[in-house]
Every structure is written in C-alpha cells, then in structure tokens.
Design an enzyme around this catalytic site. Structure first.
Site, PDB file in Angstrom:
ATOM      1  N   ARG A 142      16.225  27.144  68.256  1.00 60.26           N
ATOM      2  CA  ARG A 142      16.956  26.720  67.055  1.00 60.26           C
ATOM      3  C   ARG A 142      17.013  27.883  66.070  1.00 60.26           C
ATOM      4  O   ARG A 142      16.082  28.134  65.305  1.00 60.26           O
ATOM      5  CB  ARG A 142      16.258  25.495  66.472  1.00 60.26           C
TER       6      ARG A 142
ATOM      7  N   GLU B 193      25.169  18.951  60.200  1.00 64.02           N
ATOM      8  CA  GLU B 193      24.796  18.227  61.431  1.00 64.02           C
ATOM      9  C   GLU B 193      23.277  18.100  61.536  1.00 64.02           C
ATOM     10  O   GLU B 193      22.735  17.987  62.633  1.00 64.02           O
ATOM     11  CB  GLU B 193      25.362  18.955  62.657  1.00 64.02           C
TER      12      GLU B 193
ATOM     13  N   HIS C 230      26.531  15.260  65.902  1.00 66.65           N
ATOM     14  CA  HIS C 230      25.398  14.452  65.442  1.00 66.65           C
ATOM     15  C   HIS C 230      25.845  13.461  64.400  1.00 66.65           C
ATOM     16  O   HIS C 230      26.683  13.784  63.562  1.00 66.65           O
ATOM     17  CB  HIS C 230      24.320  15.348  64.804  1.00 66.65           C
TER      18      HIS C 230
ATOM     19  N   LYS D 230      27.547  16.874  74.226  1.00 66.97           N
ATOM     20  CA  LYS D 230      26.287  16.265  73.748  1.00 66.97           C
ATOM     21  C   LYS D 230      26.540  15.479  72.470  1.00 66.97           C
ATOM     22  O   LYS D 230      27.235  15.949  71.566  1.00 66.97           O
ATOM     23  CB  LYS D 230      25.289  17.401  73.487  1.00 66.97           C
TER      24      LYS D 230
HETATM   25  O1  DQA Z   1      21.508  18.393  69.675  1.00 66.57           O
HETATM   26  C1  DQA Z   1      20.310  18.347  69.816  1.00 66.57           C
HETATM   27  C2  DQA Z   1      19.629  17.090  70.090  1.00 66.57           C
HETATM   28  C3  DQA Z   1      18.576  16.817  69.045  1.00 66.57           C
HETATM   29  O2  DQA Z   1      19.210  16.535  67.821  1.00 66.57           O
HETATM   30  C4  DQA Z   1      17.766  15.563  69.446  1.00 66.57           C
HETATM   31  O3  DQA Z   1      18.005  14.515  68.861  1.00 66.57           O
HETATM   32  O4  DQA Z   1      16.896  15.667  70.316  1.00 66.57           O
HETATM   33  C5  DQA Z   1      17.659  18.014  68.919  1.00 66.57           C
HETATM   34  C6  DQA Z   1      18.407  19.293  68.606  1.00 66.57           C
HETATM   35  O5  DQA Z   1      17.503  20.379  68.548  1.00 66.57           O
HETATM   36  C7  DQA Z   1      19.449  19.538  69.646  1.00 66.57           C
HETATM   37  O6  DQA Z   1      20.225  20.664  69.301  1.00 66.57           O
END
Ligand code: DQA
Length: 275
Positions: free
Chosen positions: A63, A106, A161, A188
């Site tokens: 990250r 996000e 997100h 995702k």
């Molecule tokens: O997009 C995601 C998924 C996430 O948000 C999770 O809920 O586990 C965790 C984040 O680090 C990752 O980039």
C-alpha cells in the site's frame, strides 16, 4: 514484463497480505514478520495437493499510500516508491507483489494529484517488479493508468470501494463489468454491509458476474459482518482474499493463518465424492 505472474482462480483463492509500513524501517519489520510467519507455516505439499496448501499467503499487496517518503512530497517524485518496491521485491523474492495507491476517496491514507497518480502507475509498472498494479476505476485518469501499466506489460487489478453501503446487486455487477470493459485484467470490489442481507447481495452479485466474466474477480464485504465473504468468497467466484500478518489495511480482514485453514477446510469439503 513483471517478474512474477498473478495467477488467480476462484477454485483455489489466493491469500493477499498487505504491507502498510510508513517508512523503510517499518517496511523492513513487516517484511521480516512475513518471512518469519511464512517460514514457520511452510512445509512440503502432500502429494496431489495444491502448493497453496502449505503456503501461508500467495501475494503481497504494498500500500503505497501509507509510505511517507513518497507521500510527503505529495507524490511529485515517484522515485522513493520505485526504490521501496525494489527493496520489497528483493526481500520477498518468491512472491508476486501487487502495488496499490489507495486514494482518500476510496478509503486510502493519502492524497496525490491525478497526474502524480498516473506518473506513479507508470513508474511502478516500468520496473517490471510488480506482478500487477491496482487502478481505481473511478479515478479521473484510470484509463490512462491502465494504458500505462499495459505499455509495460504489467497487469491491472481495477478496484472500487464503498465504505458507506452495499449498492444493489445490479450496480455491483455493472461495476465489475465496467472494469473488464475498461481493459482491467482483474476486477475488484469492496463494499460495506449494514445487514446480513447486504452480505448476501455482495455474494449474489459476485456469483452473477462470475458466470459471464472473462477476467478473475475479487470481491468482499468489509467489516465484521462481511468476514464470511473473506472465507467463502471462492464458492461464489472471488479469486482472492485479503488477510493479515500483523497490520490490516481494511476493516474485517482476518489473520492469514486462520484464513488458510478455512480455505483448506472448504476445499476438503468440496472434494469429489463428498456429498
Ligand atoms: O482493495 C482492497 C481490498 C481491501 O479494501 C479489503 O477490504 O480487504 C484492502 C485493500 O488493501 C485492498 O487494496
């Protein structure tokens, strides 16, 4: 060309562990903890089982938004991030690295200009050290960032997100489809449930999209209520789950060791011959 490939398959979901160090010292500590936990867990795969069965985790997500040597300059110079990626991949030689800059919009830890976001994507992809980079599909320069990564033959995990709610299933399906249409290699979505019904909505949308998707999906319902999606998501078509060794990067992430056991148990339960 990336050194490691990201191979995702919902029948055997990958465990992705986040690295959230704020500086090199913290990153080194976290990498040390990952290596120690991985070594303690490791062993020889029993005949006929997936190598995943003896690996604590399969992918590391770095990250970049937590990494202050990069964010301190508002992201104007990508070189501290490139140097850190070199260090991470040198210290975790066998593991694919997903490089992610999560913007505040996000749920991320820092903000940089759209131009700096694009320059970062290009710089990280050009190293060939990231197995993939994350691109927020609603970002102003998402299309350019995807194109930049692909110019360097680096796959893109598109992401979106929702930290407030769970959109209706049709909206989740539409977003997953839009990410594929935008050229992403993986789509995702992470949403926030307010009820058990919301968790069902996320799983149902995942299953609907999985039937027709041409790329792997990663989906999760965040927070404690959604934790079940981080264990059983594979059944519905999610090909990876984020789990912790130490620090979490989002609400509801569970310790990798427990997640590995749960995935192994579910795989045993779905073995041919078991009714
Ligand atoms: O997009 C995601 C998924 C996430 O948000 C999770 O809920 O586990 C965790 C984040 O680090 C990752 O980039």
């Amino acid at each position: 060309m990336p050194r490691h490939r990201l191979t995702l398959d919902a029948r055997s979901p990958s465990i992705i562990v986040p690295l959230t160090g704020r500086d090199l010292t913290e990153l080194d500590e976290q990498i040390g903890a990952l290596n120690a936990a991985g070594a303690e867990f490791g062993g020889t795969p029993p005949a006929g089982t997936s190598p995943n069965a003896v690996q604590l985790f399969d992918v590391v997500e770095w990250r970049v938004d937590f990494y202050e040597p990069f964010t301190a300059g508002a992201g104007s110079d990508p070189s501290p991030a490139v140097e850190a990626l070199e260090r991470i991949s040198a210290q975790l030689p066998g593991l694919p690295v997903l490089a992610t800059f999560r913007t505040r919009a996000e749920g991320g830890d820092a903000e940089i200009s759209p131009e700096a976001y694009l320059a970062l994507a290009e710089a990280l992809a050009s190293t060939g050290l990231a197995a993939a980079i994350d691109v927020e599909y609603r970002h102003a320069l998402a299309g350019d960032a995807i194109a930049a990564a692909h110019r360097h033959h680096t796959p893109v995990v598109a992401s979106t997100h929702d930290f407030a709610e769970t959109p209706p299933a049709e909206e989740i399906v539409a977003r997953l489809a839009a990410m594929e249409d935008a050229g992403a290699d993986v789509a995702k979505i992470a949403v926030t449930p307010r009820s058990a019904a919301d968790v069902v909505t996320l799983l149902s949308a995942t299953e609907q999209r999985f039937r027709v998707a041409g790329i792997p999906l990663i989906t999760m319902s965040m927070g404690g209520l959604g934790a079940v999606t981080r264990l059983g998501g594979g059944t519905f078509g999610s090909s990876a789950t984020f789990a912790t060794v130490g620090a979490a990067s989002a609400p509801g992430q569970l310790p990798a060791e427990g997640v590995r056991s749960a995935l192994d148990l579910l795989r045993t339960g779905s073995a041919p011959g078991l009714l």
